[in-house]
Design an enzyme around this catalytic site. Structure first.
Site, short mmCIF file in Angstrom:
data_model
loop_
_atom_site.label_atom_id
_atom_site.label_comp_id
_atom_site.label_asym_id
_atom_site.label_seq_id
_atom_site.Cartn_x
_atom_site.Cartn_y
_atom_site.Cartn_z
N ASP A 1 -1.33 -24.51 -5.62
CA ASP A 1 -0.51 -25.20 -6.61
C ASP A 1 -1.37 -26.27 -7.29
OD1 ASP A 1 1.40 -26.56 -8.01
OD2 ASP A 1 2.34 -27.46 -6.24
N ASP B 1 2.68 -0.87 -9.66
CA ASP B 1 3.76 -1.11 -8.71
C ASP B 1 4.73 0.08 -8.65
OD1 ASP B 1 5.29 -3.09 -7.06
OD2 ASP B 1 6.80 -2.67 -8.60
N GLU C 1 0.62 2.23 -6.23
CA GLU C 1 1.29 1.99 -4.96
C GLU C 1 2.16 3.22 -4.69
OE1 GLU C 1 4.48 -0.96 -2.80
OE2 GLU C 1 4.76 -0.30 -4.85
N HIS D 1 1.45 -8.15 0.40
CA HIS D 1 2.57 -9.11 0.44
C HIS D 1 3.87 -8.49 0.94
CE1 HIS D 1 2.75 -6.82 -3.19
NE2 HIS D 1 4.01 -7.19 -3.36
C1 NOJ Z 1 6.48 -3.02 -4.45
C2 NOJ Z 1 6.06 -4.45 -4.40
O1 NOJ Z 1 4.89 -4.56 -3.66
C3 NOJ Z 1 7.22 -5.21 -3.82
O2 NOJ Z 1 6.88 -6.52 -3.48
C4 NOJ Z 1 8.37 -5.14 -4.78
O3 NOJ Z 1 9.49 -5.74 -4.20
C5 NOJ Z 1 8.71 -3.69 -5.13
N1 NOJ Z 1 7.56 -2.88 -5.37
C6 NOJ Z 1 9.57 -3.64 -6.37
O4 NOJ Z 1 8.82 -3.93 -7.49
#
Ligand code: NOJ
Length: 559
Positions: A20, A202, A258, A333
């Site tokens: 931050d 994503d 992903e 994450h």
């Molecule tokens: C995968 C992401 O890594 C995750 O954090 C997110 O909640 C979902 N896709 C939806 O975008």
């Protein structure tokens, strides 16, 4: 061969928790700029930054309300431009999250779409009328959402449901609509023309949905987790080929999808096979849950399922090599901290270093998740207010409030797996708030920041951080860089119950990696290779031991 990203070492930044700069308790872009020197010191040459676009932050930015603007939590467009320039000066490339499956319900397209059935934006999203069963209004299908409950949300205004496979504030885009695809092409091109070096795509596996027919799963749940209804369908590949042809192919970039939803190696190959011209690599989730976590008894320690983990690595390493490129990582994450998940608190340093060796000498472009390099661990969750993740709050509502599950049991159960584990504040120093901010951070600071932090680990030559630096340096800058990047992967002694052996070979160079994945002492048989050099070891060996200590790891040059 030859592409820059084959020799990249990536580092993922969860921006909200990283640094931050303006003391409002939220990480930001200028915080990343401040830490570029640290990233150079670590030695990585590629960063993936989690979403920083304008967003109501229902899912910390994966719910975008404007793809062309930066959230005021994180800074401005000028900050992004400055970050790109400064990172490039330090030879660090930048990839960003490309969010294609959904927008926020506060995005202008959705605001329009929900107004009426004949609104020009109606078909930007997936709408369907209710069904009526015994006079009761019921969702168009019985499919589950990844975040709990149904994948449909009722909208009174037009008496229809919209699809949302994540949260109710994240309506799914309708990729069948060419106008949606044109918008995405435009947006993707916009970011590339700003100078970024690629994308992590994503939820890309979910862009295509099957026909709206109920799942026939015979499970207890009301909504059925048949993810195949909207994962890895053939149509996704048509969409990606179009995006590749119209945008990706025009730039020297990297694209990483992903790919979850129970993807197989064969599915992955359809994304990454170069002749198909879709993506460069994918992140799969197979190795994320190889322990006794889901079934552990109260108080029982977590333990790696050695055979399962080795088999999974074998499957992905050999399944893709020679046919496409690979991405390797321990966590992101969305997973627990690897030091807690697969590490051992009784051998904290040894196990954290062993895990680094085990992963980062494999084949594929590696990604460290921020904080992993100092051994950050899961925090302790005491009550529901400690959780920030929307999916946990959804599950709490369903399980505890509606179905009366004991709240303590619920918290015990989700603490193991929650995504919040990875999202606590980055531990920079033992100052207040771990040196992240002067103001109270948006999320928990793990109490152990006083002993696990960057500042102290920089000066400790035996720290986990300095061990990671060595690995990054060997991988990128040593005479072993080609064998690590391109060498053929071959697992040896596959049936061994404690040790994981793999050989990498490129031309005449060979390296052998041996990791003890357990807390036991393990005798090893004579190796059938001549040892030329010990490249790295977490017990600082001068020669190969006859007995491997708990979590011992060693990398050898052999002949
Ligand atoms: C995968 C992401 O890594 C995750 O954090 C997110 O909640 C979902 N896709 C939806 O975008």
């Amino acid at each position: 061969m030859g592409k820059w990203w084959k020799k990249a070492f990536g580092y993922q930044i969860y921006i909200r928790s990283f640094k931050d700069s303006n003391n409002d308790g939220i990480g930001d872009i200028r915080g990343i700029i401040e830490k570029l020197d640290y990233l150079s010191y670590l030695g990585i040459n590629l960063i993936w930054i989690c979403p920083f676009f304008k967003s109501p932050m229902d899912d910390n930015g994966y719910d975008v309300s404007d793809f062309y603007n930066v959230s005021s939590d994180y800074g401005t467009m000028n900050d992004i431009q400055e970050l790109i320039v400064k990172a490039h000066q330090k030879k660090i490339k930048i990839i960003i999250d490309l969010i294609l499956n959904q927008t926020s319900d506060e995005h202008l397209w959705f605001q329009e779409s929900r107004k009426s059935k004949d609104n020009p934006y109606r078909d930007y999203y997936i709408w369907a009328p209710p069904r009526y069963i015994n006079g009761q209004r019921v969702e168009p299908t019985n499919w589950a959402s990844f975040f709990g409950g149904s994948c449909w949300e009722y909208d009174q205004q037009t008496n229809e449901y919209y699809m949302k496979i994540f949260s109710r504030k994240m309506p799914d885009l309708n990729w069948k609509n060419p106008r949606v695809r044109d918008e995405i092409v435009k947006m993707t091109d916009y970011w590339l023309s700003m100078g970024i070096d690629g994308f992590r795509l994503d939820a890309v596996a979910h862009l295509g949905k099957s026909d709206l027919m109920d799942s026939t799963y015979q499970t207890q749940e009301r909504y059925k987790p048949e993810w195949e209804k909207y994962s890895n369908l053939p149509i996704v590949h048509d969409y990606l080929q179009e995006l590749n042809q119209k945008v990706f192919s025009k730039y020297d970039i990297v694209t990483i999808g992903e790919v979850g939803g129970r993807a197989l190696v064969e599915d992955a190959l359809r994304y990454v096979s170069p002749k198909r011209r879709e993506l460069n690599m994918v992140f799969n989730f197979d190795h994320n849950w190889c322990n006794n976590g889901w079934n552990r008894k109260k108080g029982e320690k977590l333990k790696i399922d050695v055979q399962a983990m080795k088999d999974i690595f074998e499957k992905w390493q050999t399944g893709l090599q020679g046919k496409g490129w690979n991405a390797i990582y321990w966590l992101n994450h969305d997973q627990p901290r690897v030091a807690s998940h697969y590490g051992d608190r009784d051998y904290f340093h040894e196990s954290a270093k062993m895990l680094a060796v085990c992963m980062y000498f494999m084949w594929g472009t590696p990604f460290i998740y921020n904080g992993e390099e100092i051994g950050m661990t899961n925090p302790e969750f005491k009550s529901i207010v400690d959780f920030k993740d929307v999916s946990i709050h959804n599950q709490y509502r369903i399980n505890v409030i509606e179905n009366k599950q004991d709240p303590t049991d619920f918290i015990n159960y989700v603490s193991y797996s929650t995504r919040d584990n990875a999202r606590t504040i980055m531990q920079w120093s033992n100052d207040e708030y771990a040196g992240f901010s002067n103001d109270k951070p948006w999320n928990m600071v793990n109490d152990n920041y006083r002993i696990i932090n960057v500042k102290d680990e920089i000066v400790d030559k035996d720290s986990i951080l300095n061990f990671y630096r060595k690995i990054v340096d060997i991988r990128l800058n040593s005479k072993y860089n080609n064998v690590i990047a391109y060498g053929k992967y071959q697992q040896l002694k596959k049936e061994h119950q404690q040790l994981y052996f793999y050989l990498r070979q490129y031309r005449t160079k060979k390296i052998l990696v041996i990791c003890n994945l357990t807390n036991e002492n393990v005798k090893i048989d004579e190796l059938e290779y001549k040892i030329i050099n010990i490249i790295i070891s977490n017990y600082e060996r001068k020669e190969i031991p006859q007995e491997f200590a708990p979590y011992e790891a060693i990398v050898l040059e052999v002949e």
